[in-house]
Design a protein around this motif. Structure first.
Motif, PDB file in Angstrom:
ATOM      1  N   ILE A 167     -71.465 -66.149  27.297  1.00  0.00           N
ATOM      2  CA  ILE A 167     -70.305 -65.389  27.764  1.00  0.00           C
ATOM      3  C   ILE A 167     -70.578 -63.899  27.582  1.00  0.00           C
ATOM      4  N   TYR A 168     -70.442 -63.152  28.665  1.00  0.00           N
ATOM      5  CA  TYR A 168     -70.665 -61.709  28.665  1.00  0.00           C
ATOM      6  C   TYR A 168     -69.424 -61.029  29.238  1.00  0.00           C
ATOM      7  N   LYS A 169     -68.879 -60.098  28.475  1.00  0.00           N
ATOM      8  CA  LYS A 169     -67.658 -59.403  28.900  1.00  0.00           C
ATOM      9  C   LYS A 169     -66.570 -60.393  29.326  1.00  0.00           C
ATOM     10  N   ASP A 170     -66.435 -61.446  28.522  1.00  0.00           N
ATOM     11  CA  ASP A 170     -65.430 -62.498  28.719  1.00  0.00           C
ATOM     12  C   ASP A 170     -65.702 -63.397  29.916  1.00  0.00           C
ATOM     13  N   LYS A 171     -66.823 -63.227  30.592  1.00  0.00           N
ATOM     14  CA  LYS A 171     -67.159 -64.033  31.754  1.00  0.00           C
ATOM     15  C   LYS A 171     -68.287 -65.012  31.407  1.00  0.00           C
ATOM     16  N   ILE A 172     -68.150 -66.244  31.862  1.00  0.00           N
ATOM     17  CA  ILE A 172     -69.200 -67.237  31.665  1.00  0.00           C
ATOM     18  C   ILE A 172     -70.362 -66.940  32.601  1.00  0.00           C
TER      19      ILE A 172
END
Length: 448
Positions: A167-172
């Protein structure tokens, strides 16, 4: 000939007696582990018996156990060569409880109230599907290669990874499971539970209800040097209390997990082997003091104690799949027994990545997050407040600000603030057999 036979029989009985005295106590632990783990897998995680036997309980000597399963009682009884029957019984909301002769099936076992919410937001703050997002700073080919590295190829059975979630910047960015597992499968976190236990103290401190730098105040310690132990010392595992954390022998940790009915209270008897704040020693016993008798003092009733974990943390941030199992006394086994889906384990990491803030709700003060990731004295930069650290460069190709929840047999939630990353890896093999440095450096290196 008769005299020779007589001596042979005596020798055989001596050998039998020796092995009986030496190894019979271990049978208690082996069958305790086998029944407890099988019951959790069957009735909590909804796994099947074959996969639990072959995989989770598939290592020596646990793989020698045989099982009797009672679907009506929701219990598992394990034995080894017909010896040392041990039973674990599943209780809704409490998980699988390893019982002993004191168990009363008619006794009521209070269970925690749950606080489920339905959010119309996408993951992680709800369960709706995320919108497709492409980050120009992410090398997706390199990322996919790093994730692929975590899984076995063909007939290989070396890394035994079950799940990876990035997860990066709340995105999968990547979510990959091995066959038989998916986003709805509950996974055993083992010692990642310690980080949950620590966080309960962070919640209390944020609420102004506790000062972690105050004395632990255990009554049995009042008249000796243990009276100087603080809550902070226990959280950082440098209390100086004796402990042996060895999982493949009869040790303090195996005796606690598979012989004790009140795991936290039983560890209060541990003696000092060093001065508080001067001897770091990884100890599941210390964590169960925190999760049991010490934390219970903060509440007027057992029900309030049970509810606190879910109301003020677990359900508060939407980890609705999570269940923390209890011992026979009803205390949470804060050292070892939390189960949750991969996505819910990731939510816990995201809470720390966002410095204790969950979509506008300040669950933890940011100072607590900093404290949790601050190295403990004499840990060589490896350990904070029930979190593992990379501050000392243990993983040389991974950012130094990375810290993590680590569990037995390779459960990890990695938090990398400098990369705005949370990475979850769940499986059956830990570092160094599963090379964390190579795996995680590949993922962090894919973000420029």
């Amino acid at each position: 000939m008769k005299k020779w036979l007589k001596y042979l029989l005596v020798l055989i009985w001596i050998v039998i007696l020796y092995f009986g005295v030496t190894y019979y106590p271990a049978l208690n632990i082996v069958t305790g582990y086998a029944s407890k783990n099988m019951a959790s897998g069957l009735f909590l995680a909804n796994r099947d018996q074959l996969s639990m036997s072959d995989e989770d309980n598939g290592f020596f000597p646990i793989n020698l156990a045989s099982y009797q399963i009672d679907e009506n009682e929701k219990s598992v009884t394990a034995s080894l060569f017909g010896l040392m029957n041990r039973k674990a019984v599943y209780k809704e909301g409490l998980g699988a409880i390893l019982i002993n002769d004191s168990y009363d099936s008619s006794k009521d076992f209070p269970k925690p109230n749950r606080y489920f919410t339905n959010s119309s937001l996408p993951f992680p703050y709800g369960e709706l599907k995320q919108s497709d997002t492409v980050f120009p700073e992410v090398d997706y080919e390199k990322l996919d290669s790093a994730v692929k590295y975590a899984f076995d190829n063909g007939e290989d059975d070396l890394k035994q990874t079950r799940a990876v979630l990035v997860i990066y910047k709340d995105k999968i960015l990547n979510e990959t499971y091995t066959e038989g597992f998916d986003k709805n499968t509950l996974m055993h976190g083992w010692s990642m539970t310690k980080s949950i236990t620590s966080t309960m103290y962070g919640v209390l401190q944020n609420q102004g209800k506790i000062d972690i730098h105050s004395l632990a105040g255990i009554r049995d310690w009042a008249s000796d040097e243990r009276s100087k132990i603080t809550i902070n010392n226990l959280l950082q595992m440098n209390s100086g209390l004796s402990w042996d954390e060895e999982y493949f022998n009869i040790s303090d940790v195996t005796k606690m997990l598979y012989l004790e009915s009140d795991m936290g209270s039983s560890q209060i008897r541990n003696e000092l082997v060093g001065k508080p704040d001067s001897l770091w020693n990884y100890s599941s016993g210390t964590t169960n003091i925190l999760s049991g008798p010490l934390l219970k003092r903060q509440f007027k009733s057992h029900q309030e104690y049970l509810d606190f974990w879910y109301k003020d943390l677990i359900d508060r941030i939407g980890m609705h799949s999570m269940v923390i199992e209890t011992d026979l006394s009803g205390s949470f086994i804060g050292s070892s027994y939390a189960w949750a889906t991969t996505r819910d384990w990731a939510k816990f990491g995201l809470l720390y990545l966002h410095e204790g803030n969950w979509n506008g709700d300040q669950v933890l003060d940011s100072s607590w997050v900093k404290y949790a990731a601050t190295p403990t004295n004499t840990s060589n930069g490896r350990y904070g407040a029930q979190f593992w650290l990379n501050a000392g460069g243990h993983h040389p190709d991974v950012p130094l600000d990375m810290y993590s929840c680590n569990g037995f047999k390779g459960q990890y939630v990695f938090i990398v603030p400098s990369k705005q990353l949370v990475v979850v890896r769940l499986g059956l093999v830990s570092d160094p057999k599963f090379d964390v440095n190579t795996f995680l450096s590949g993922i962090t290196g894919s973000i420029n």
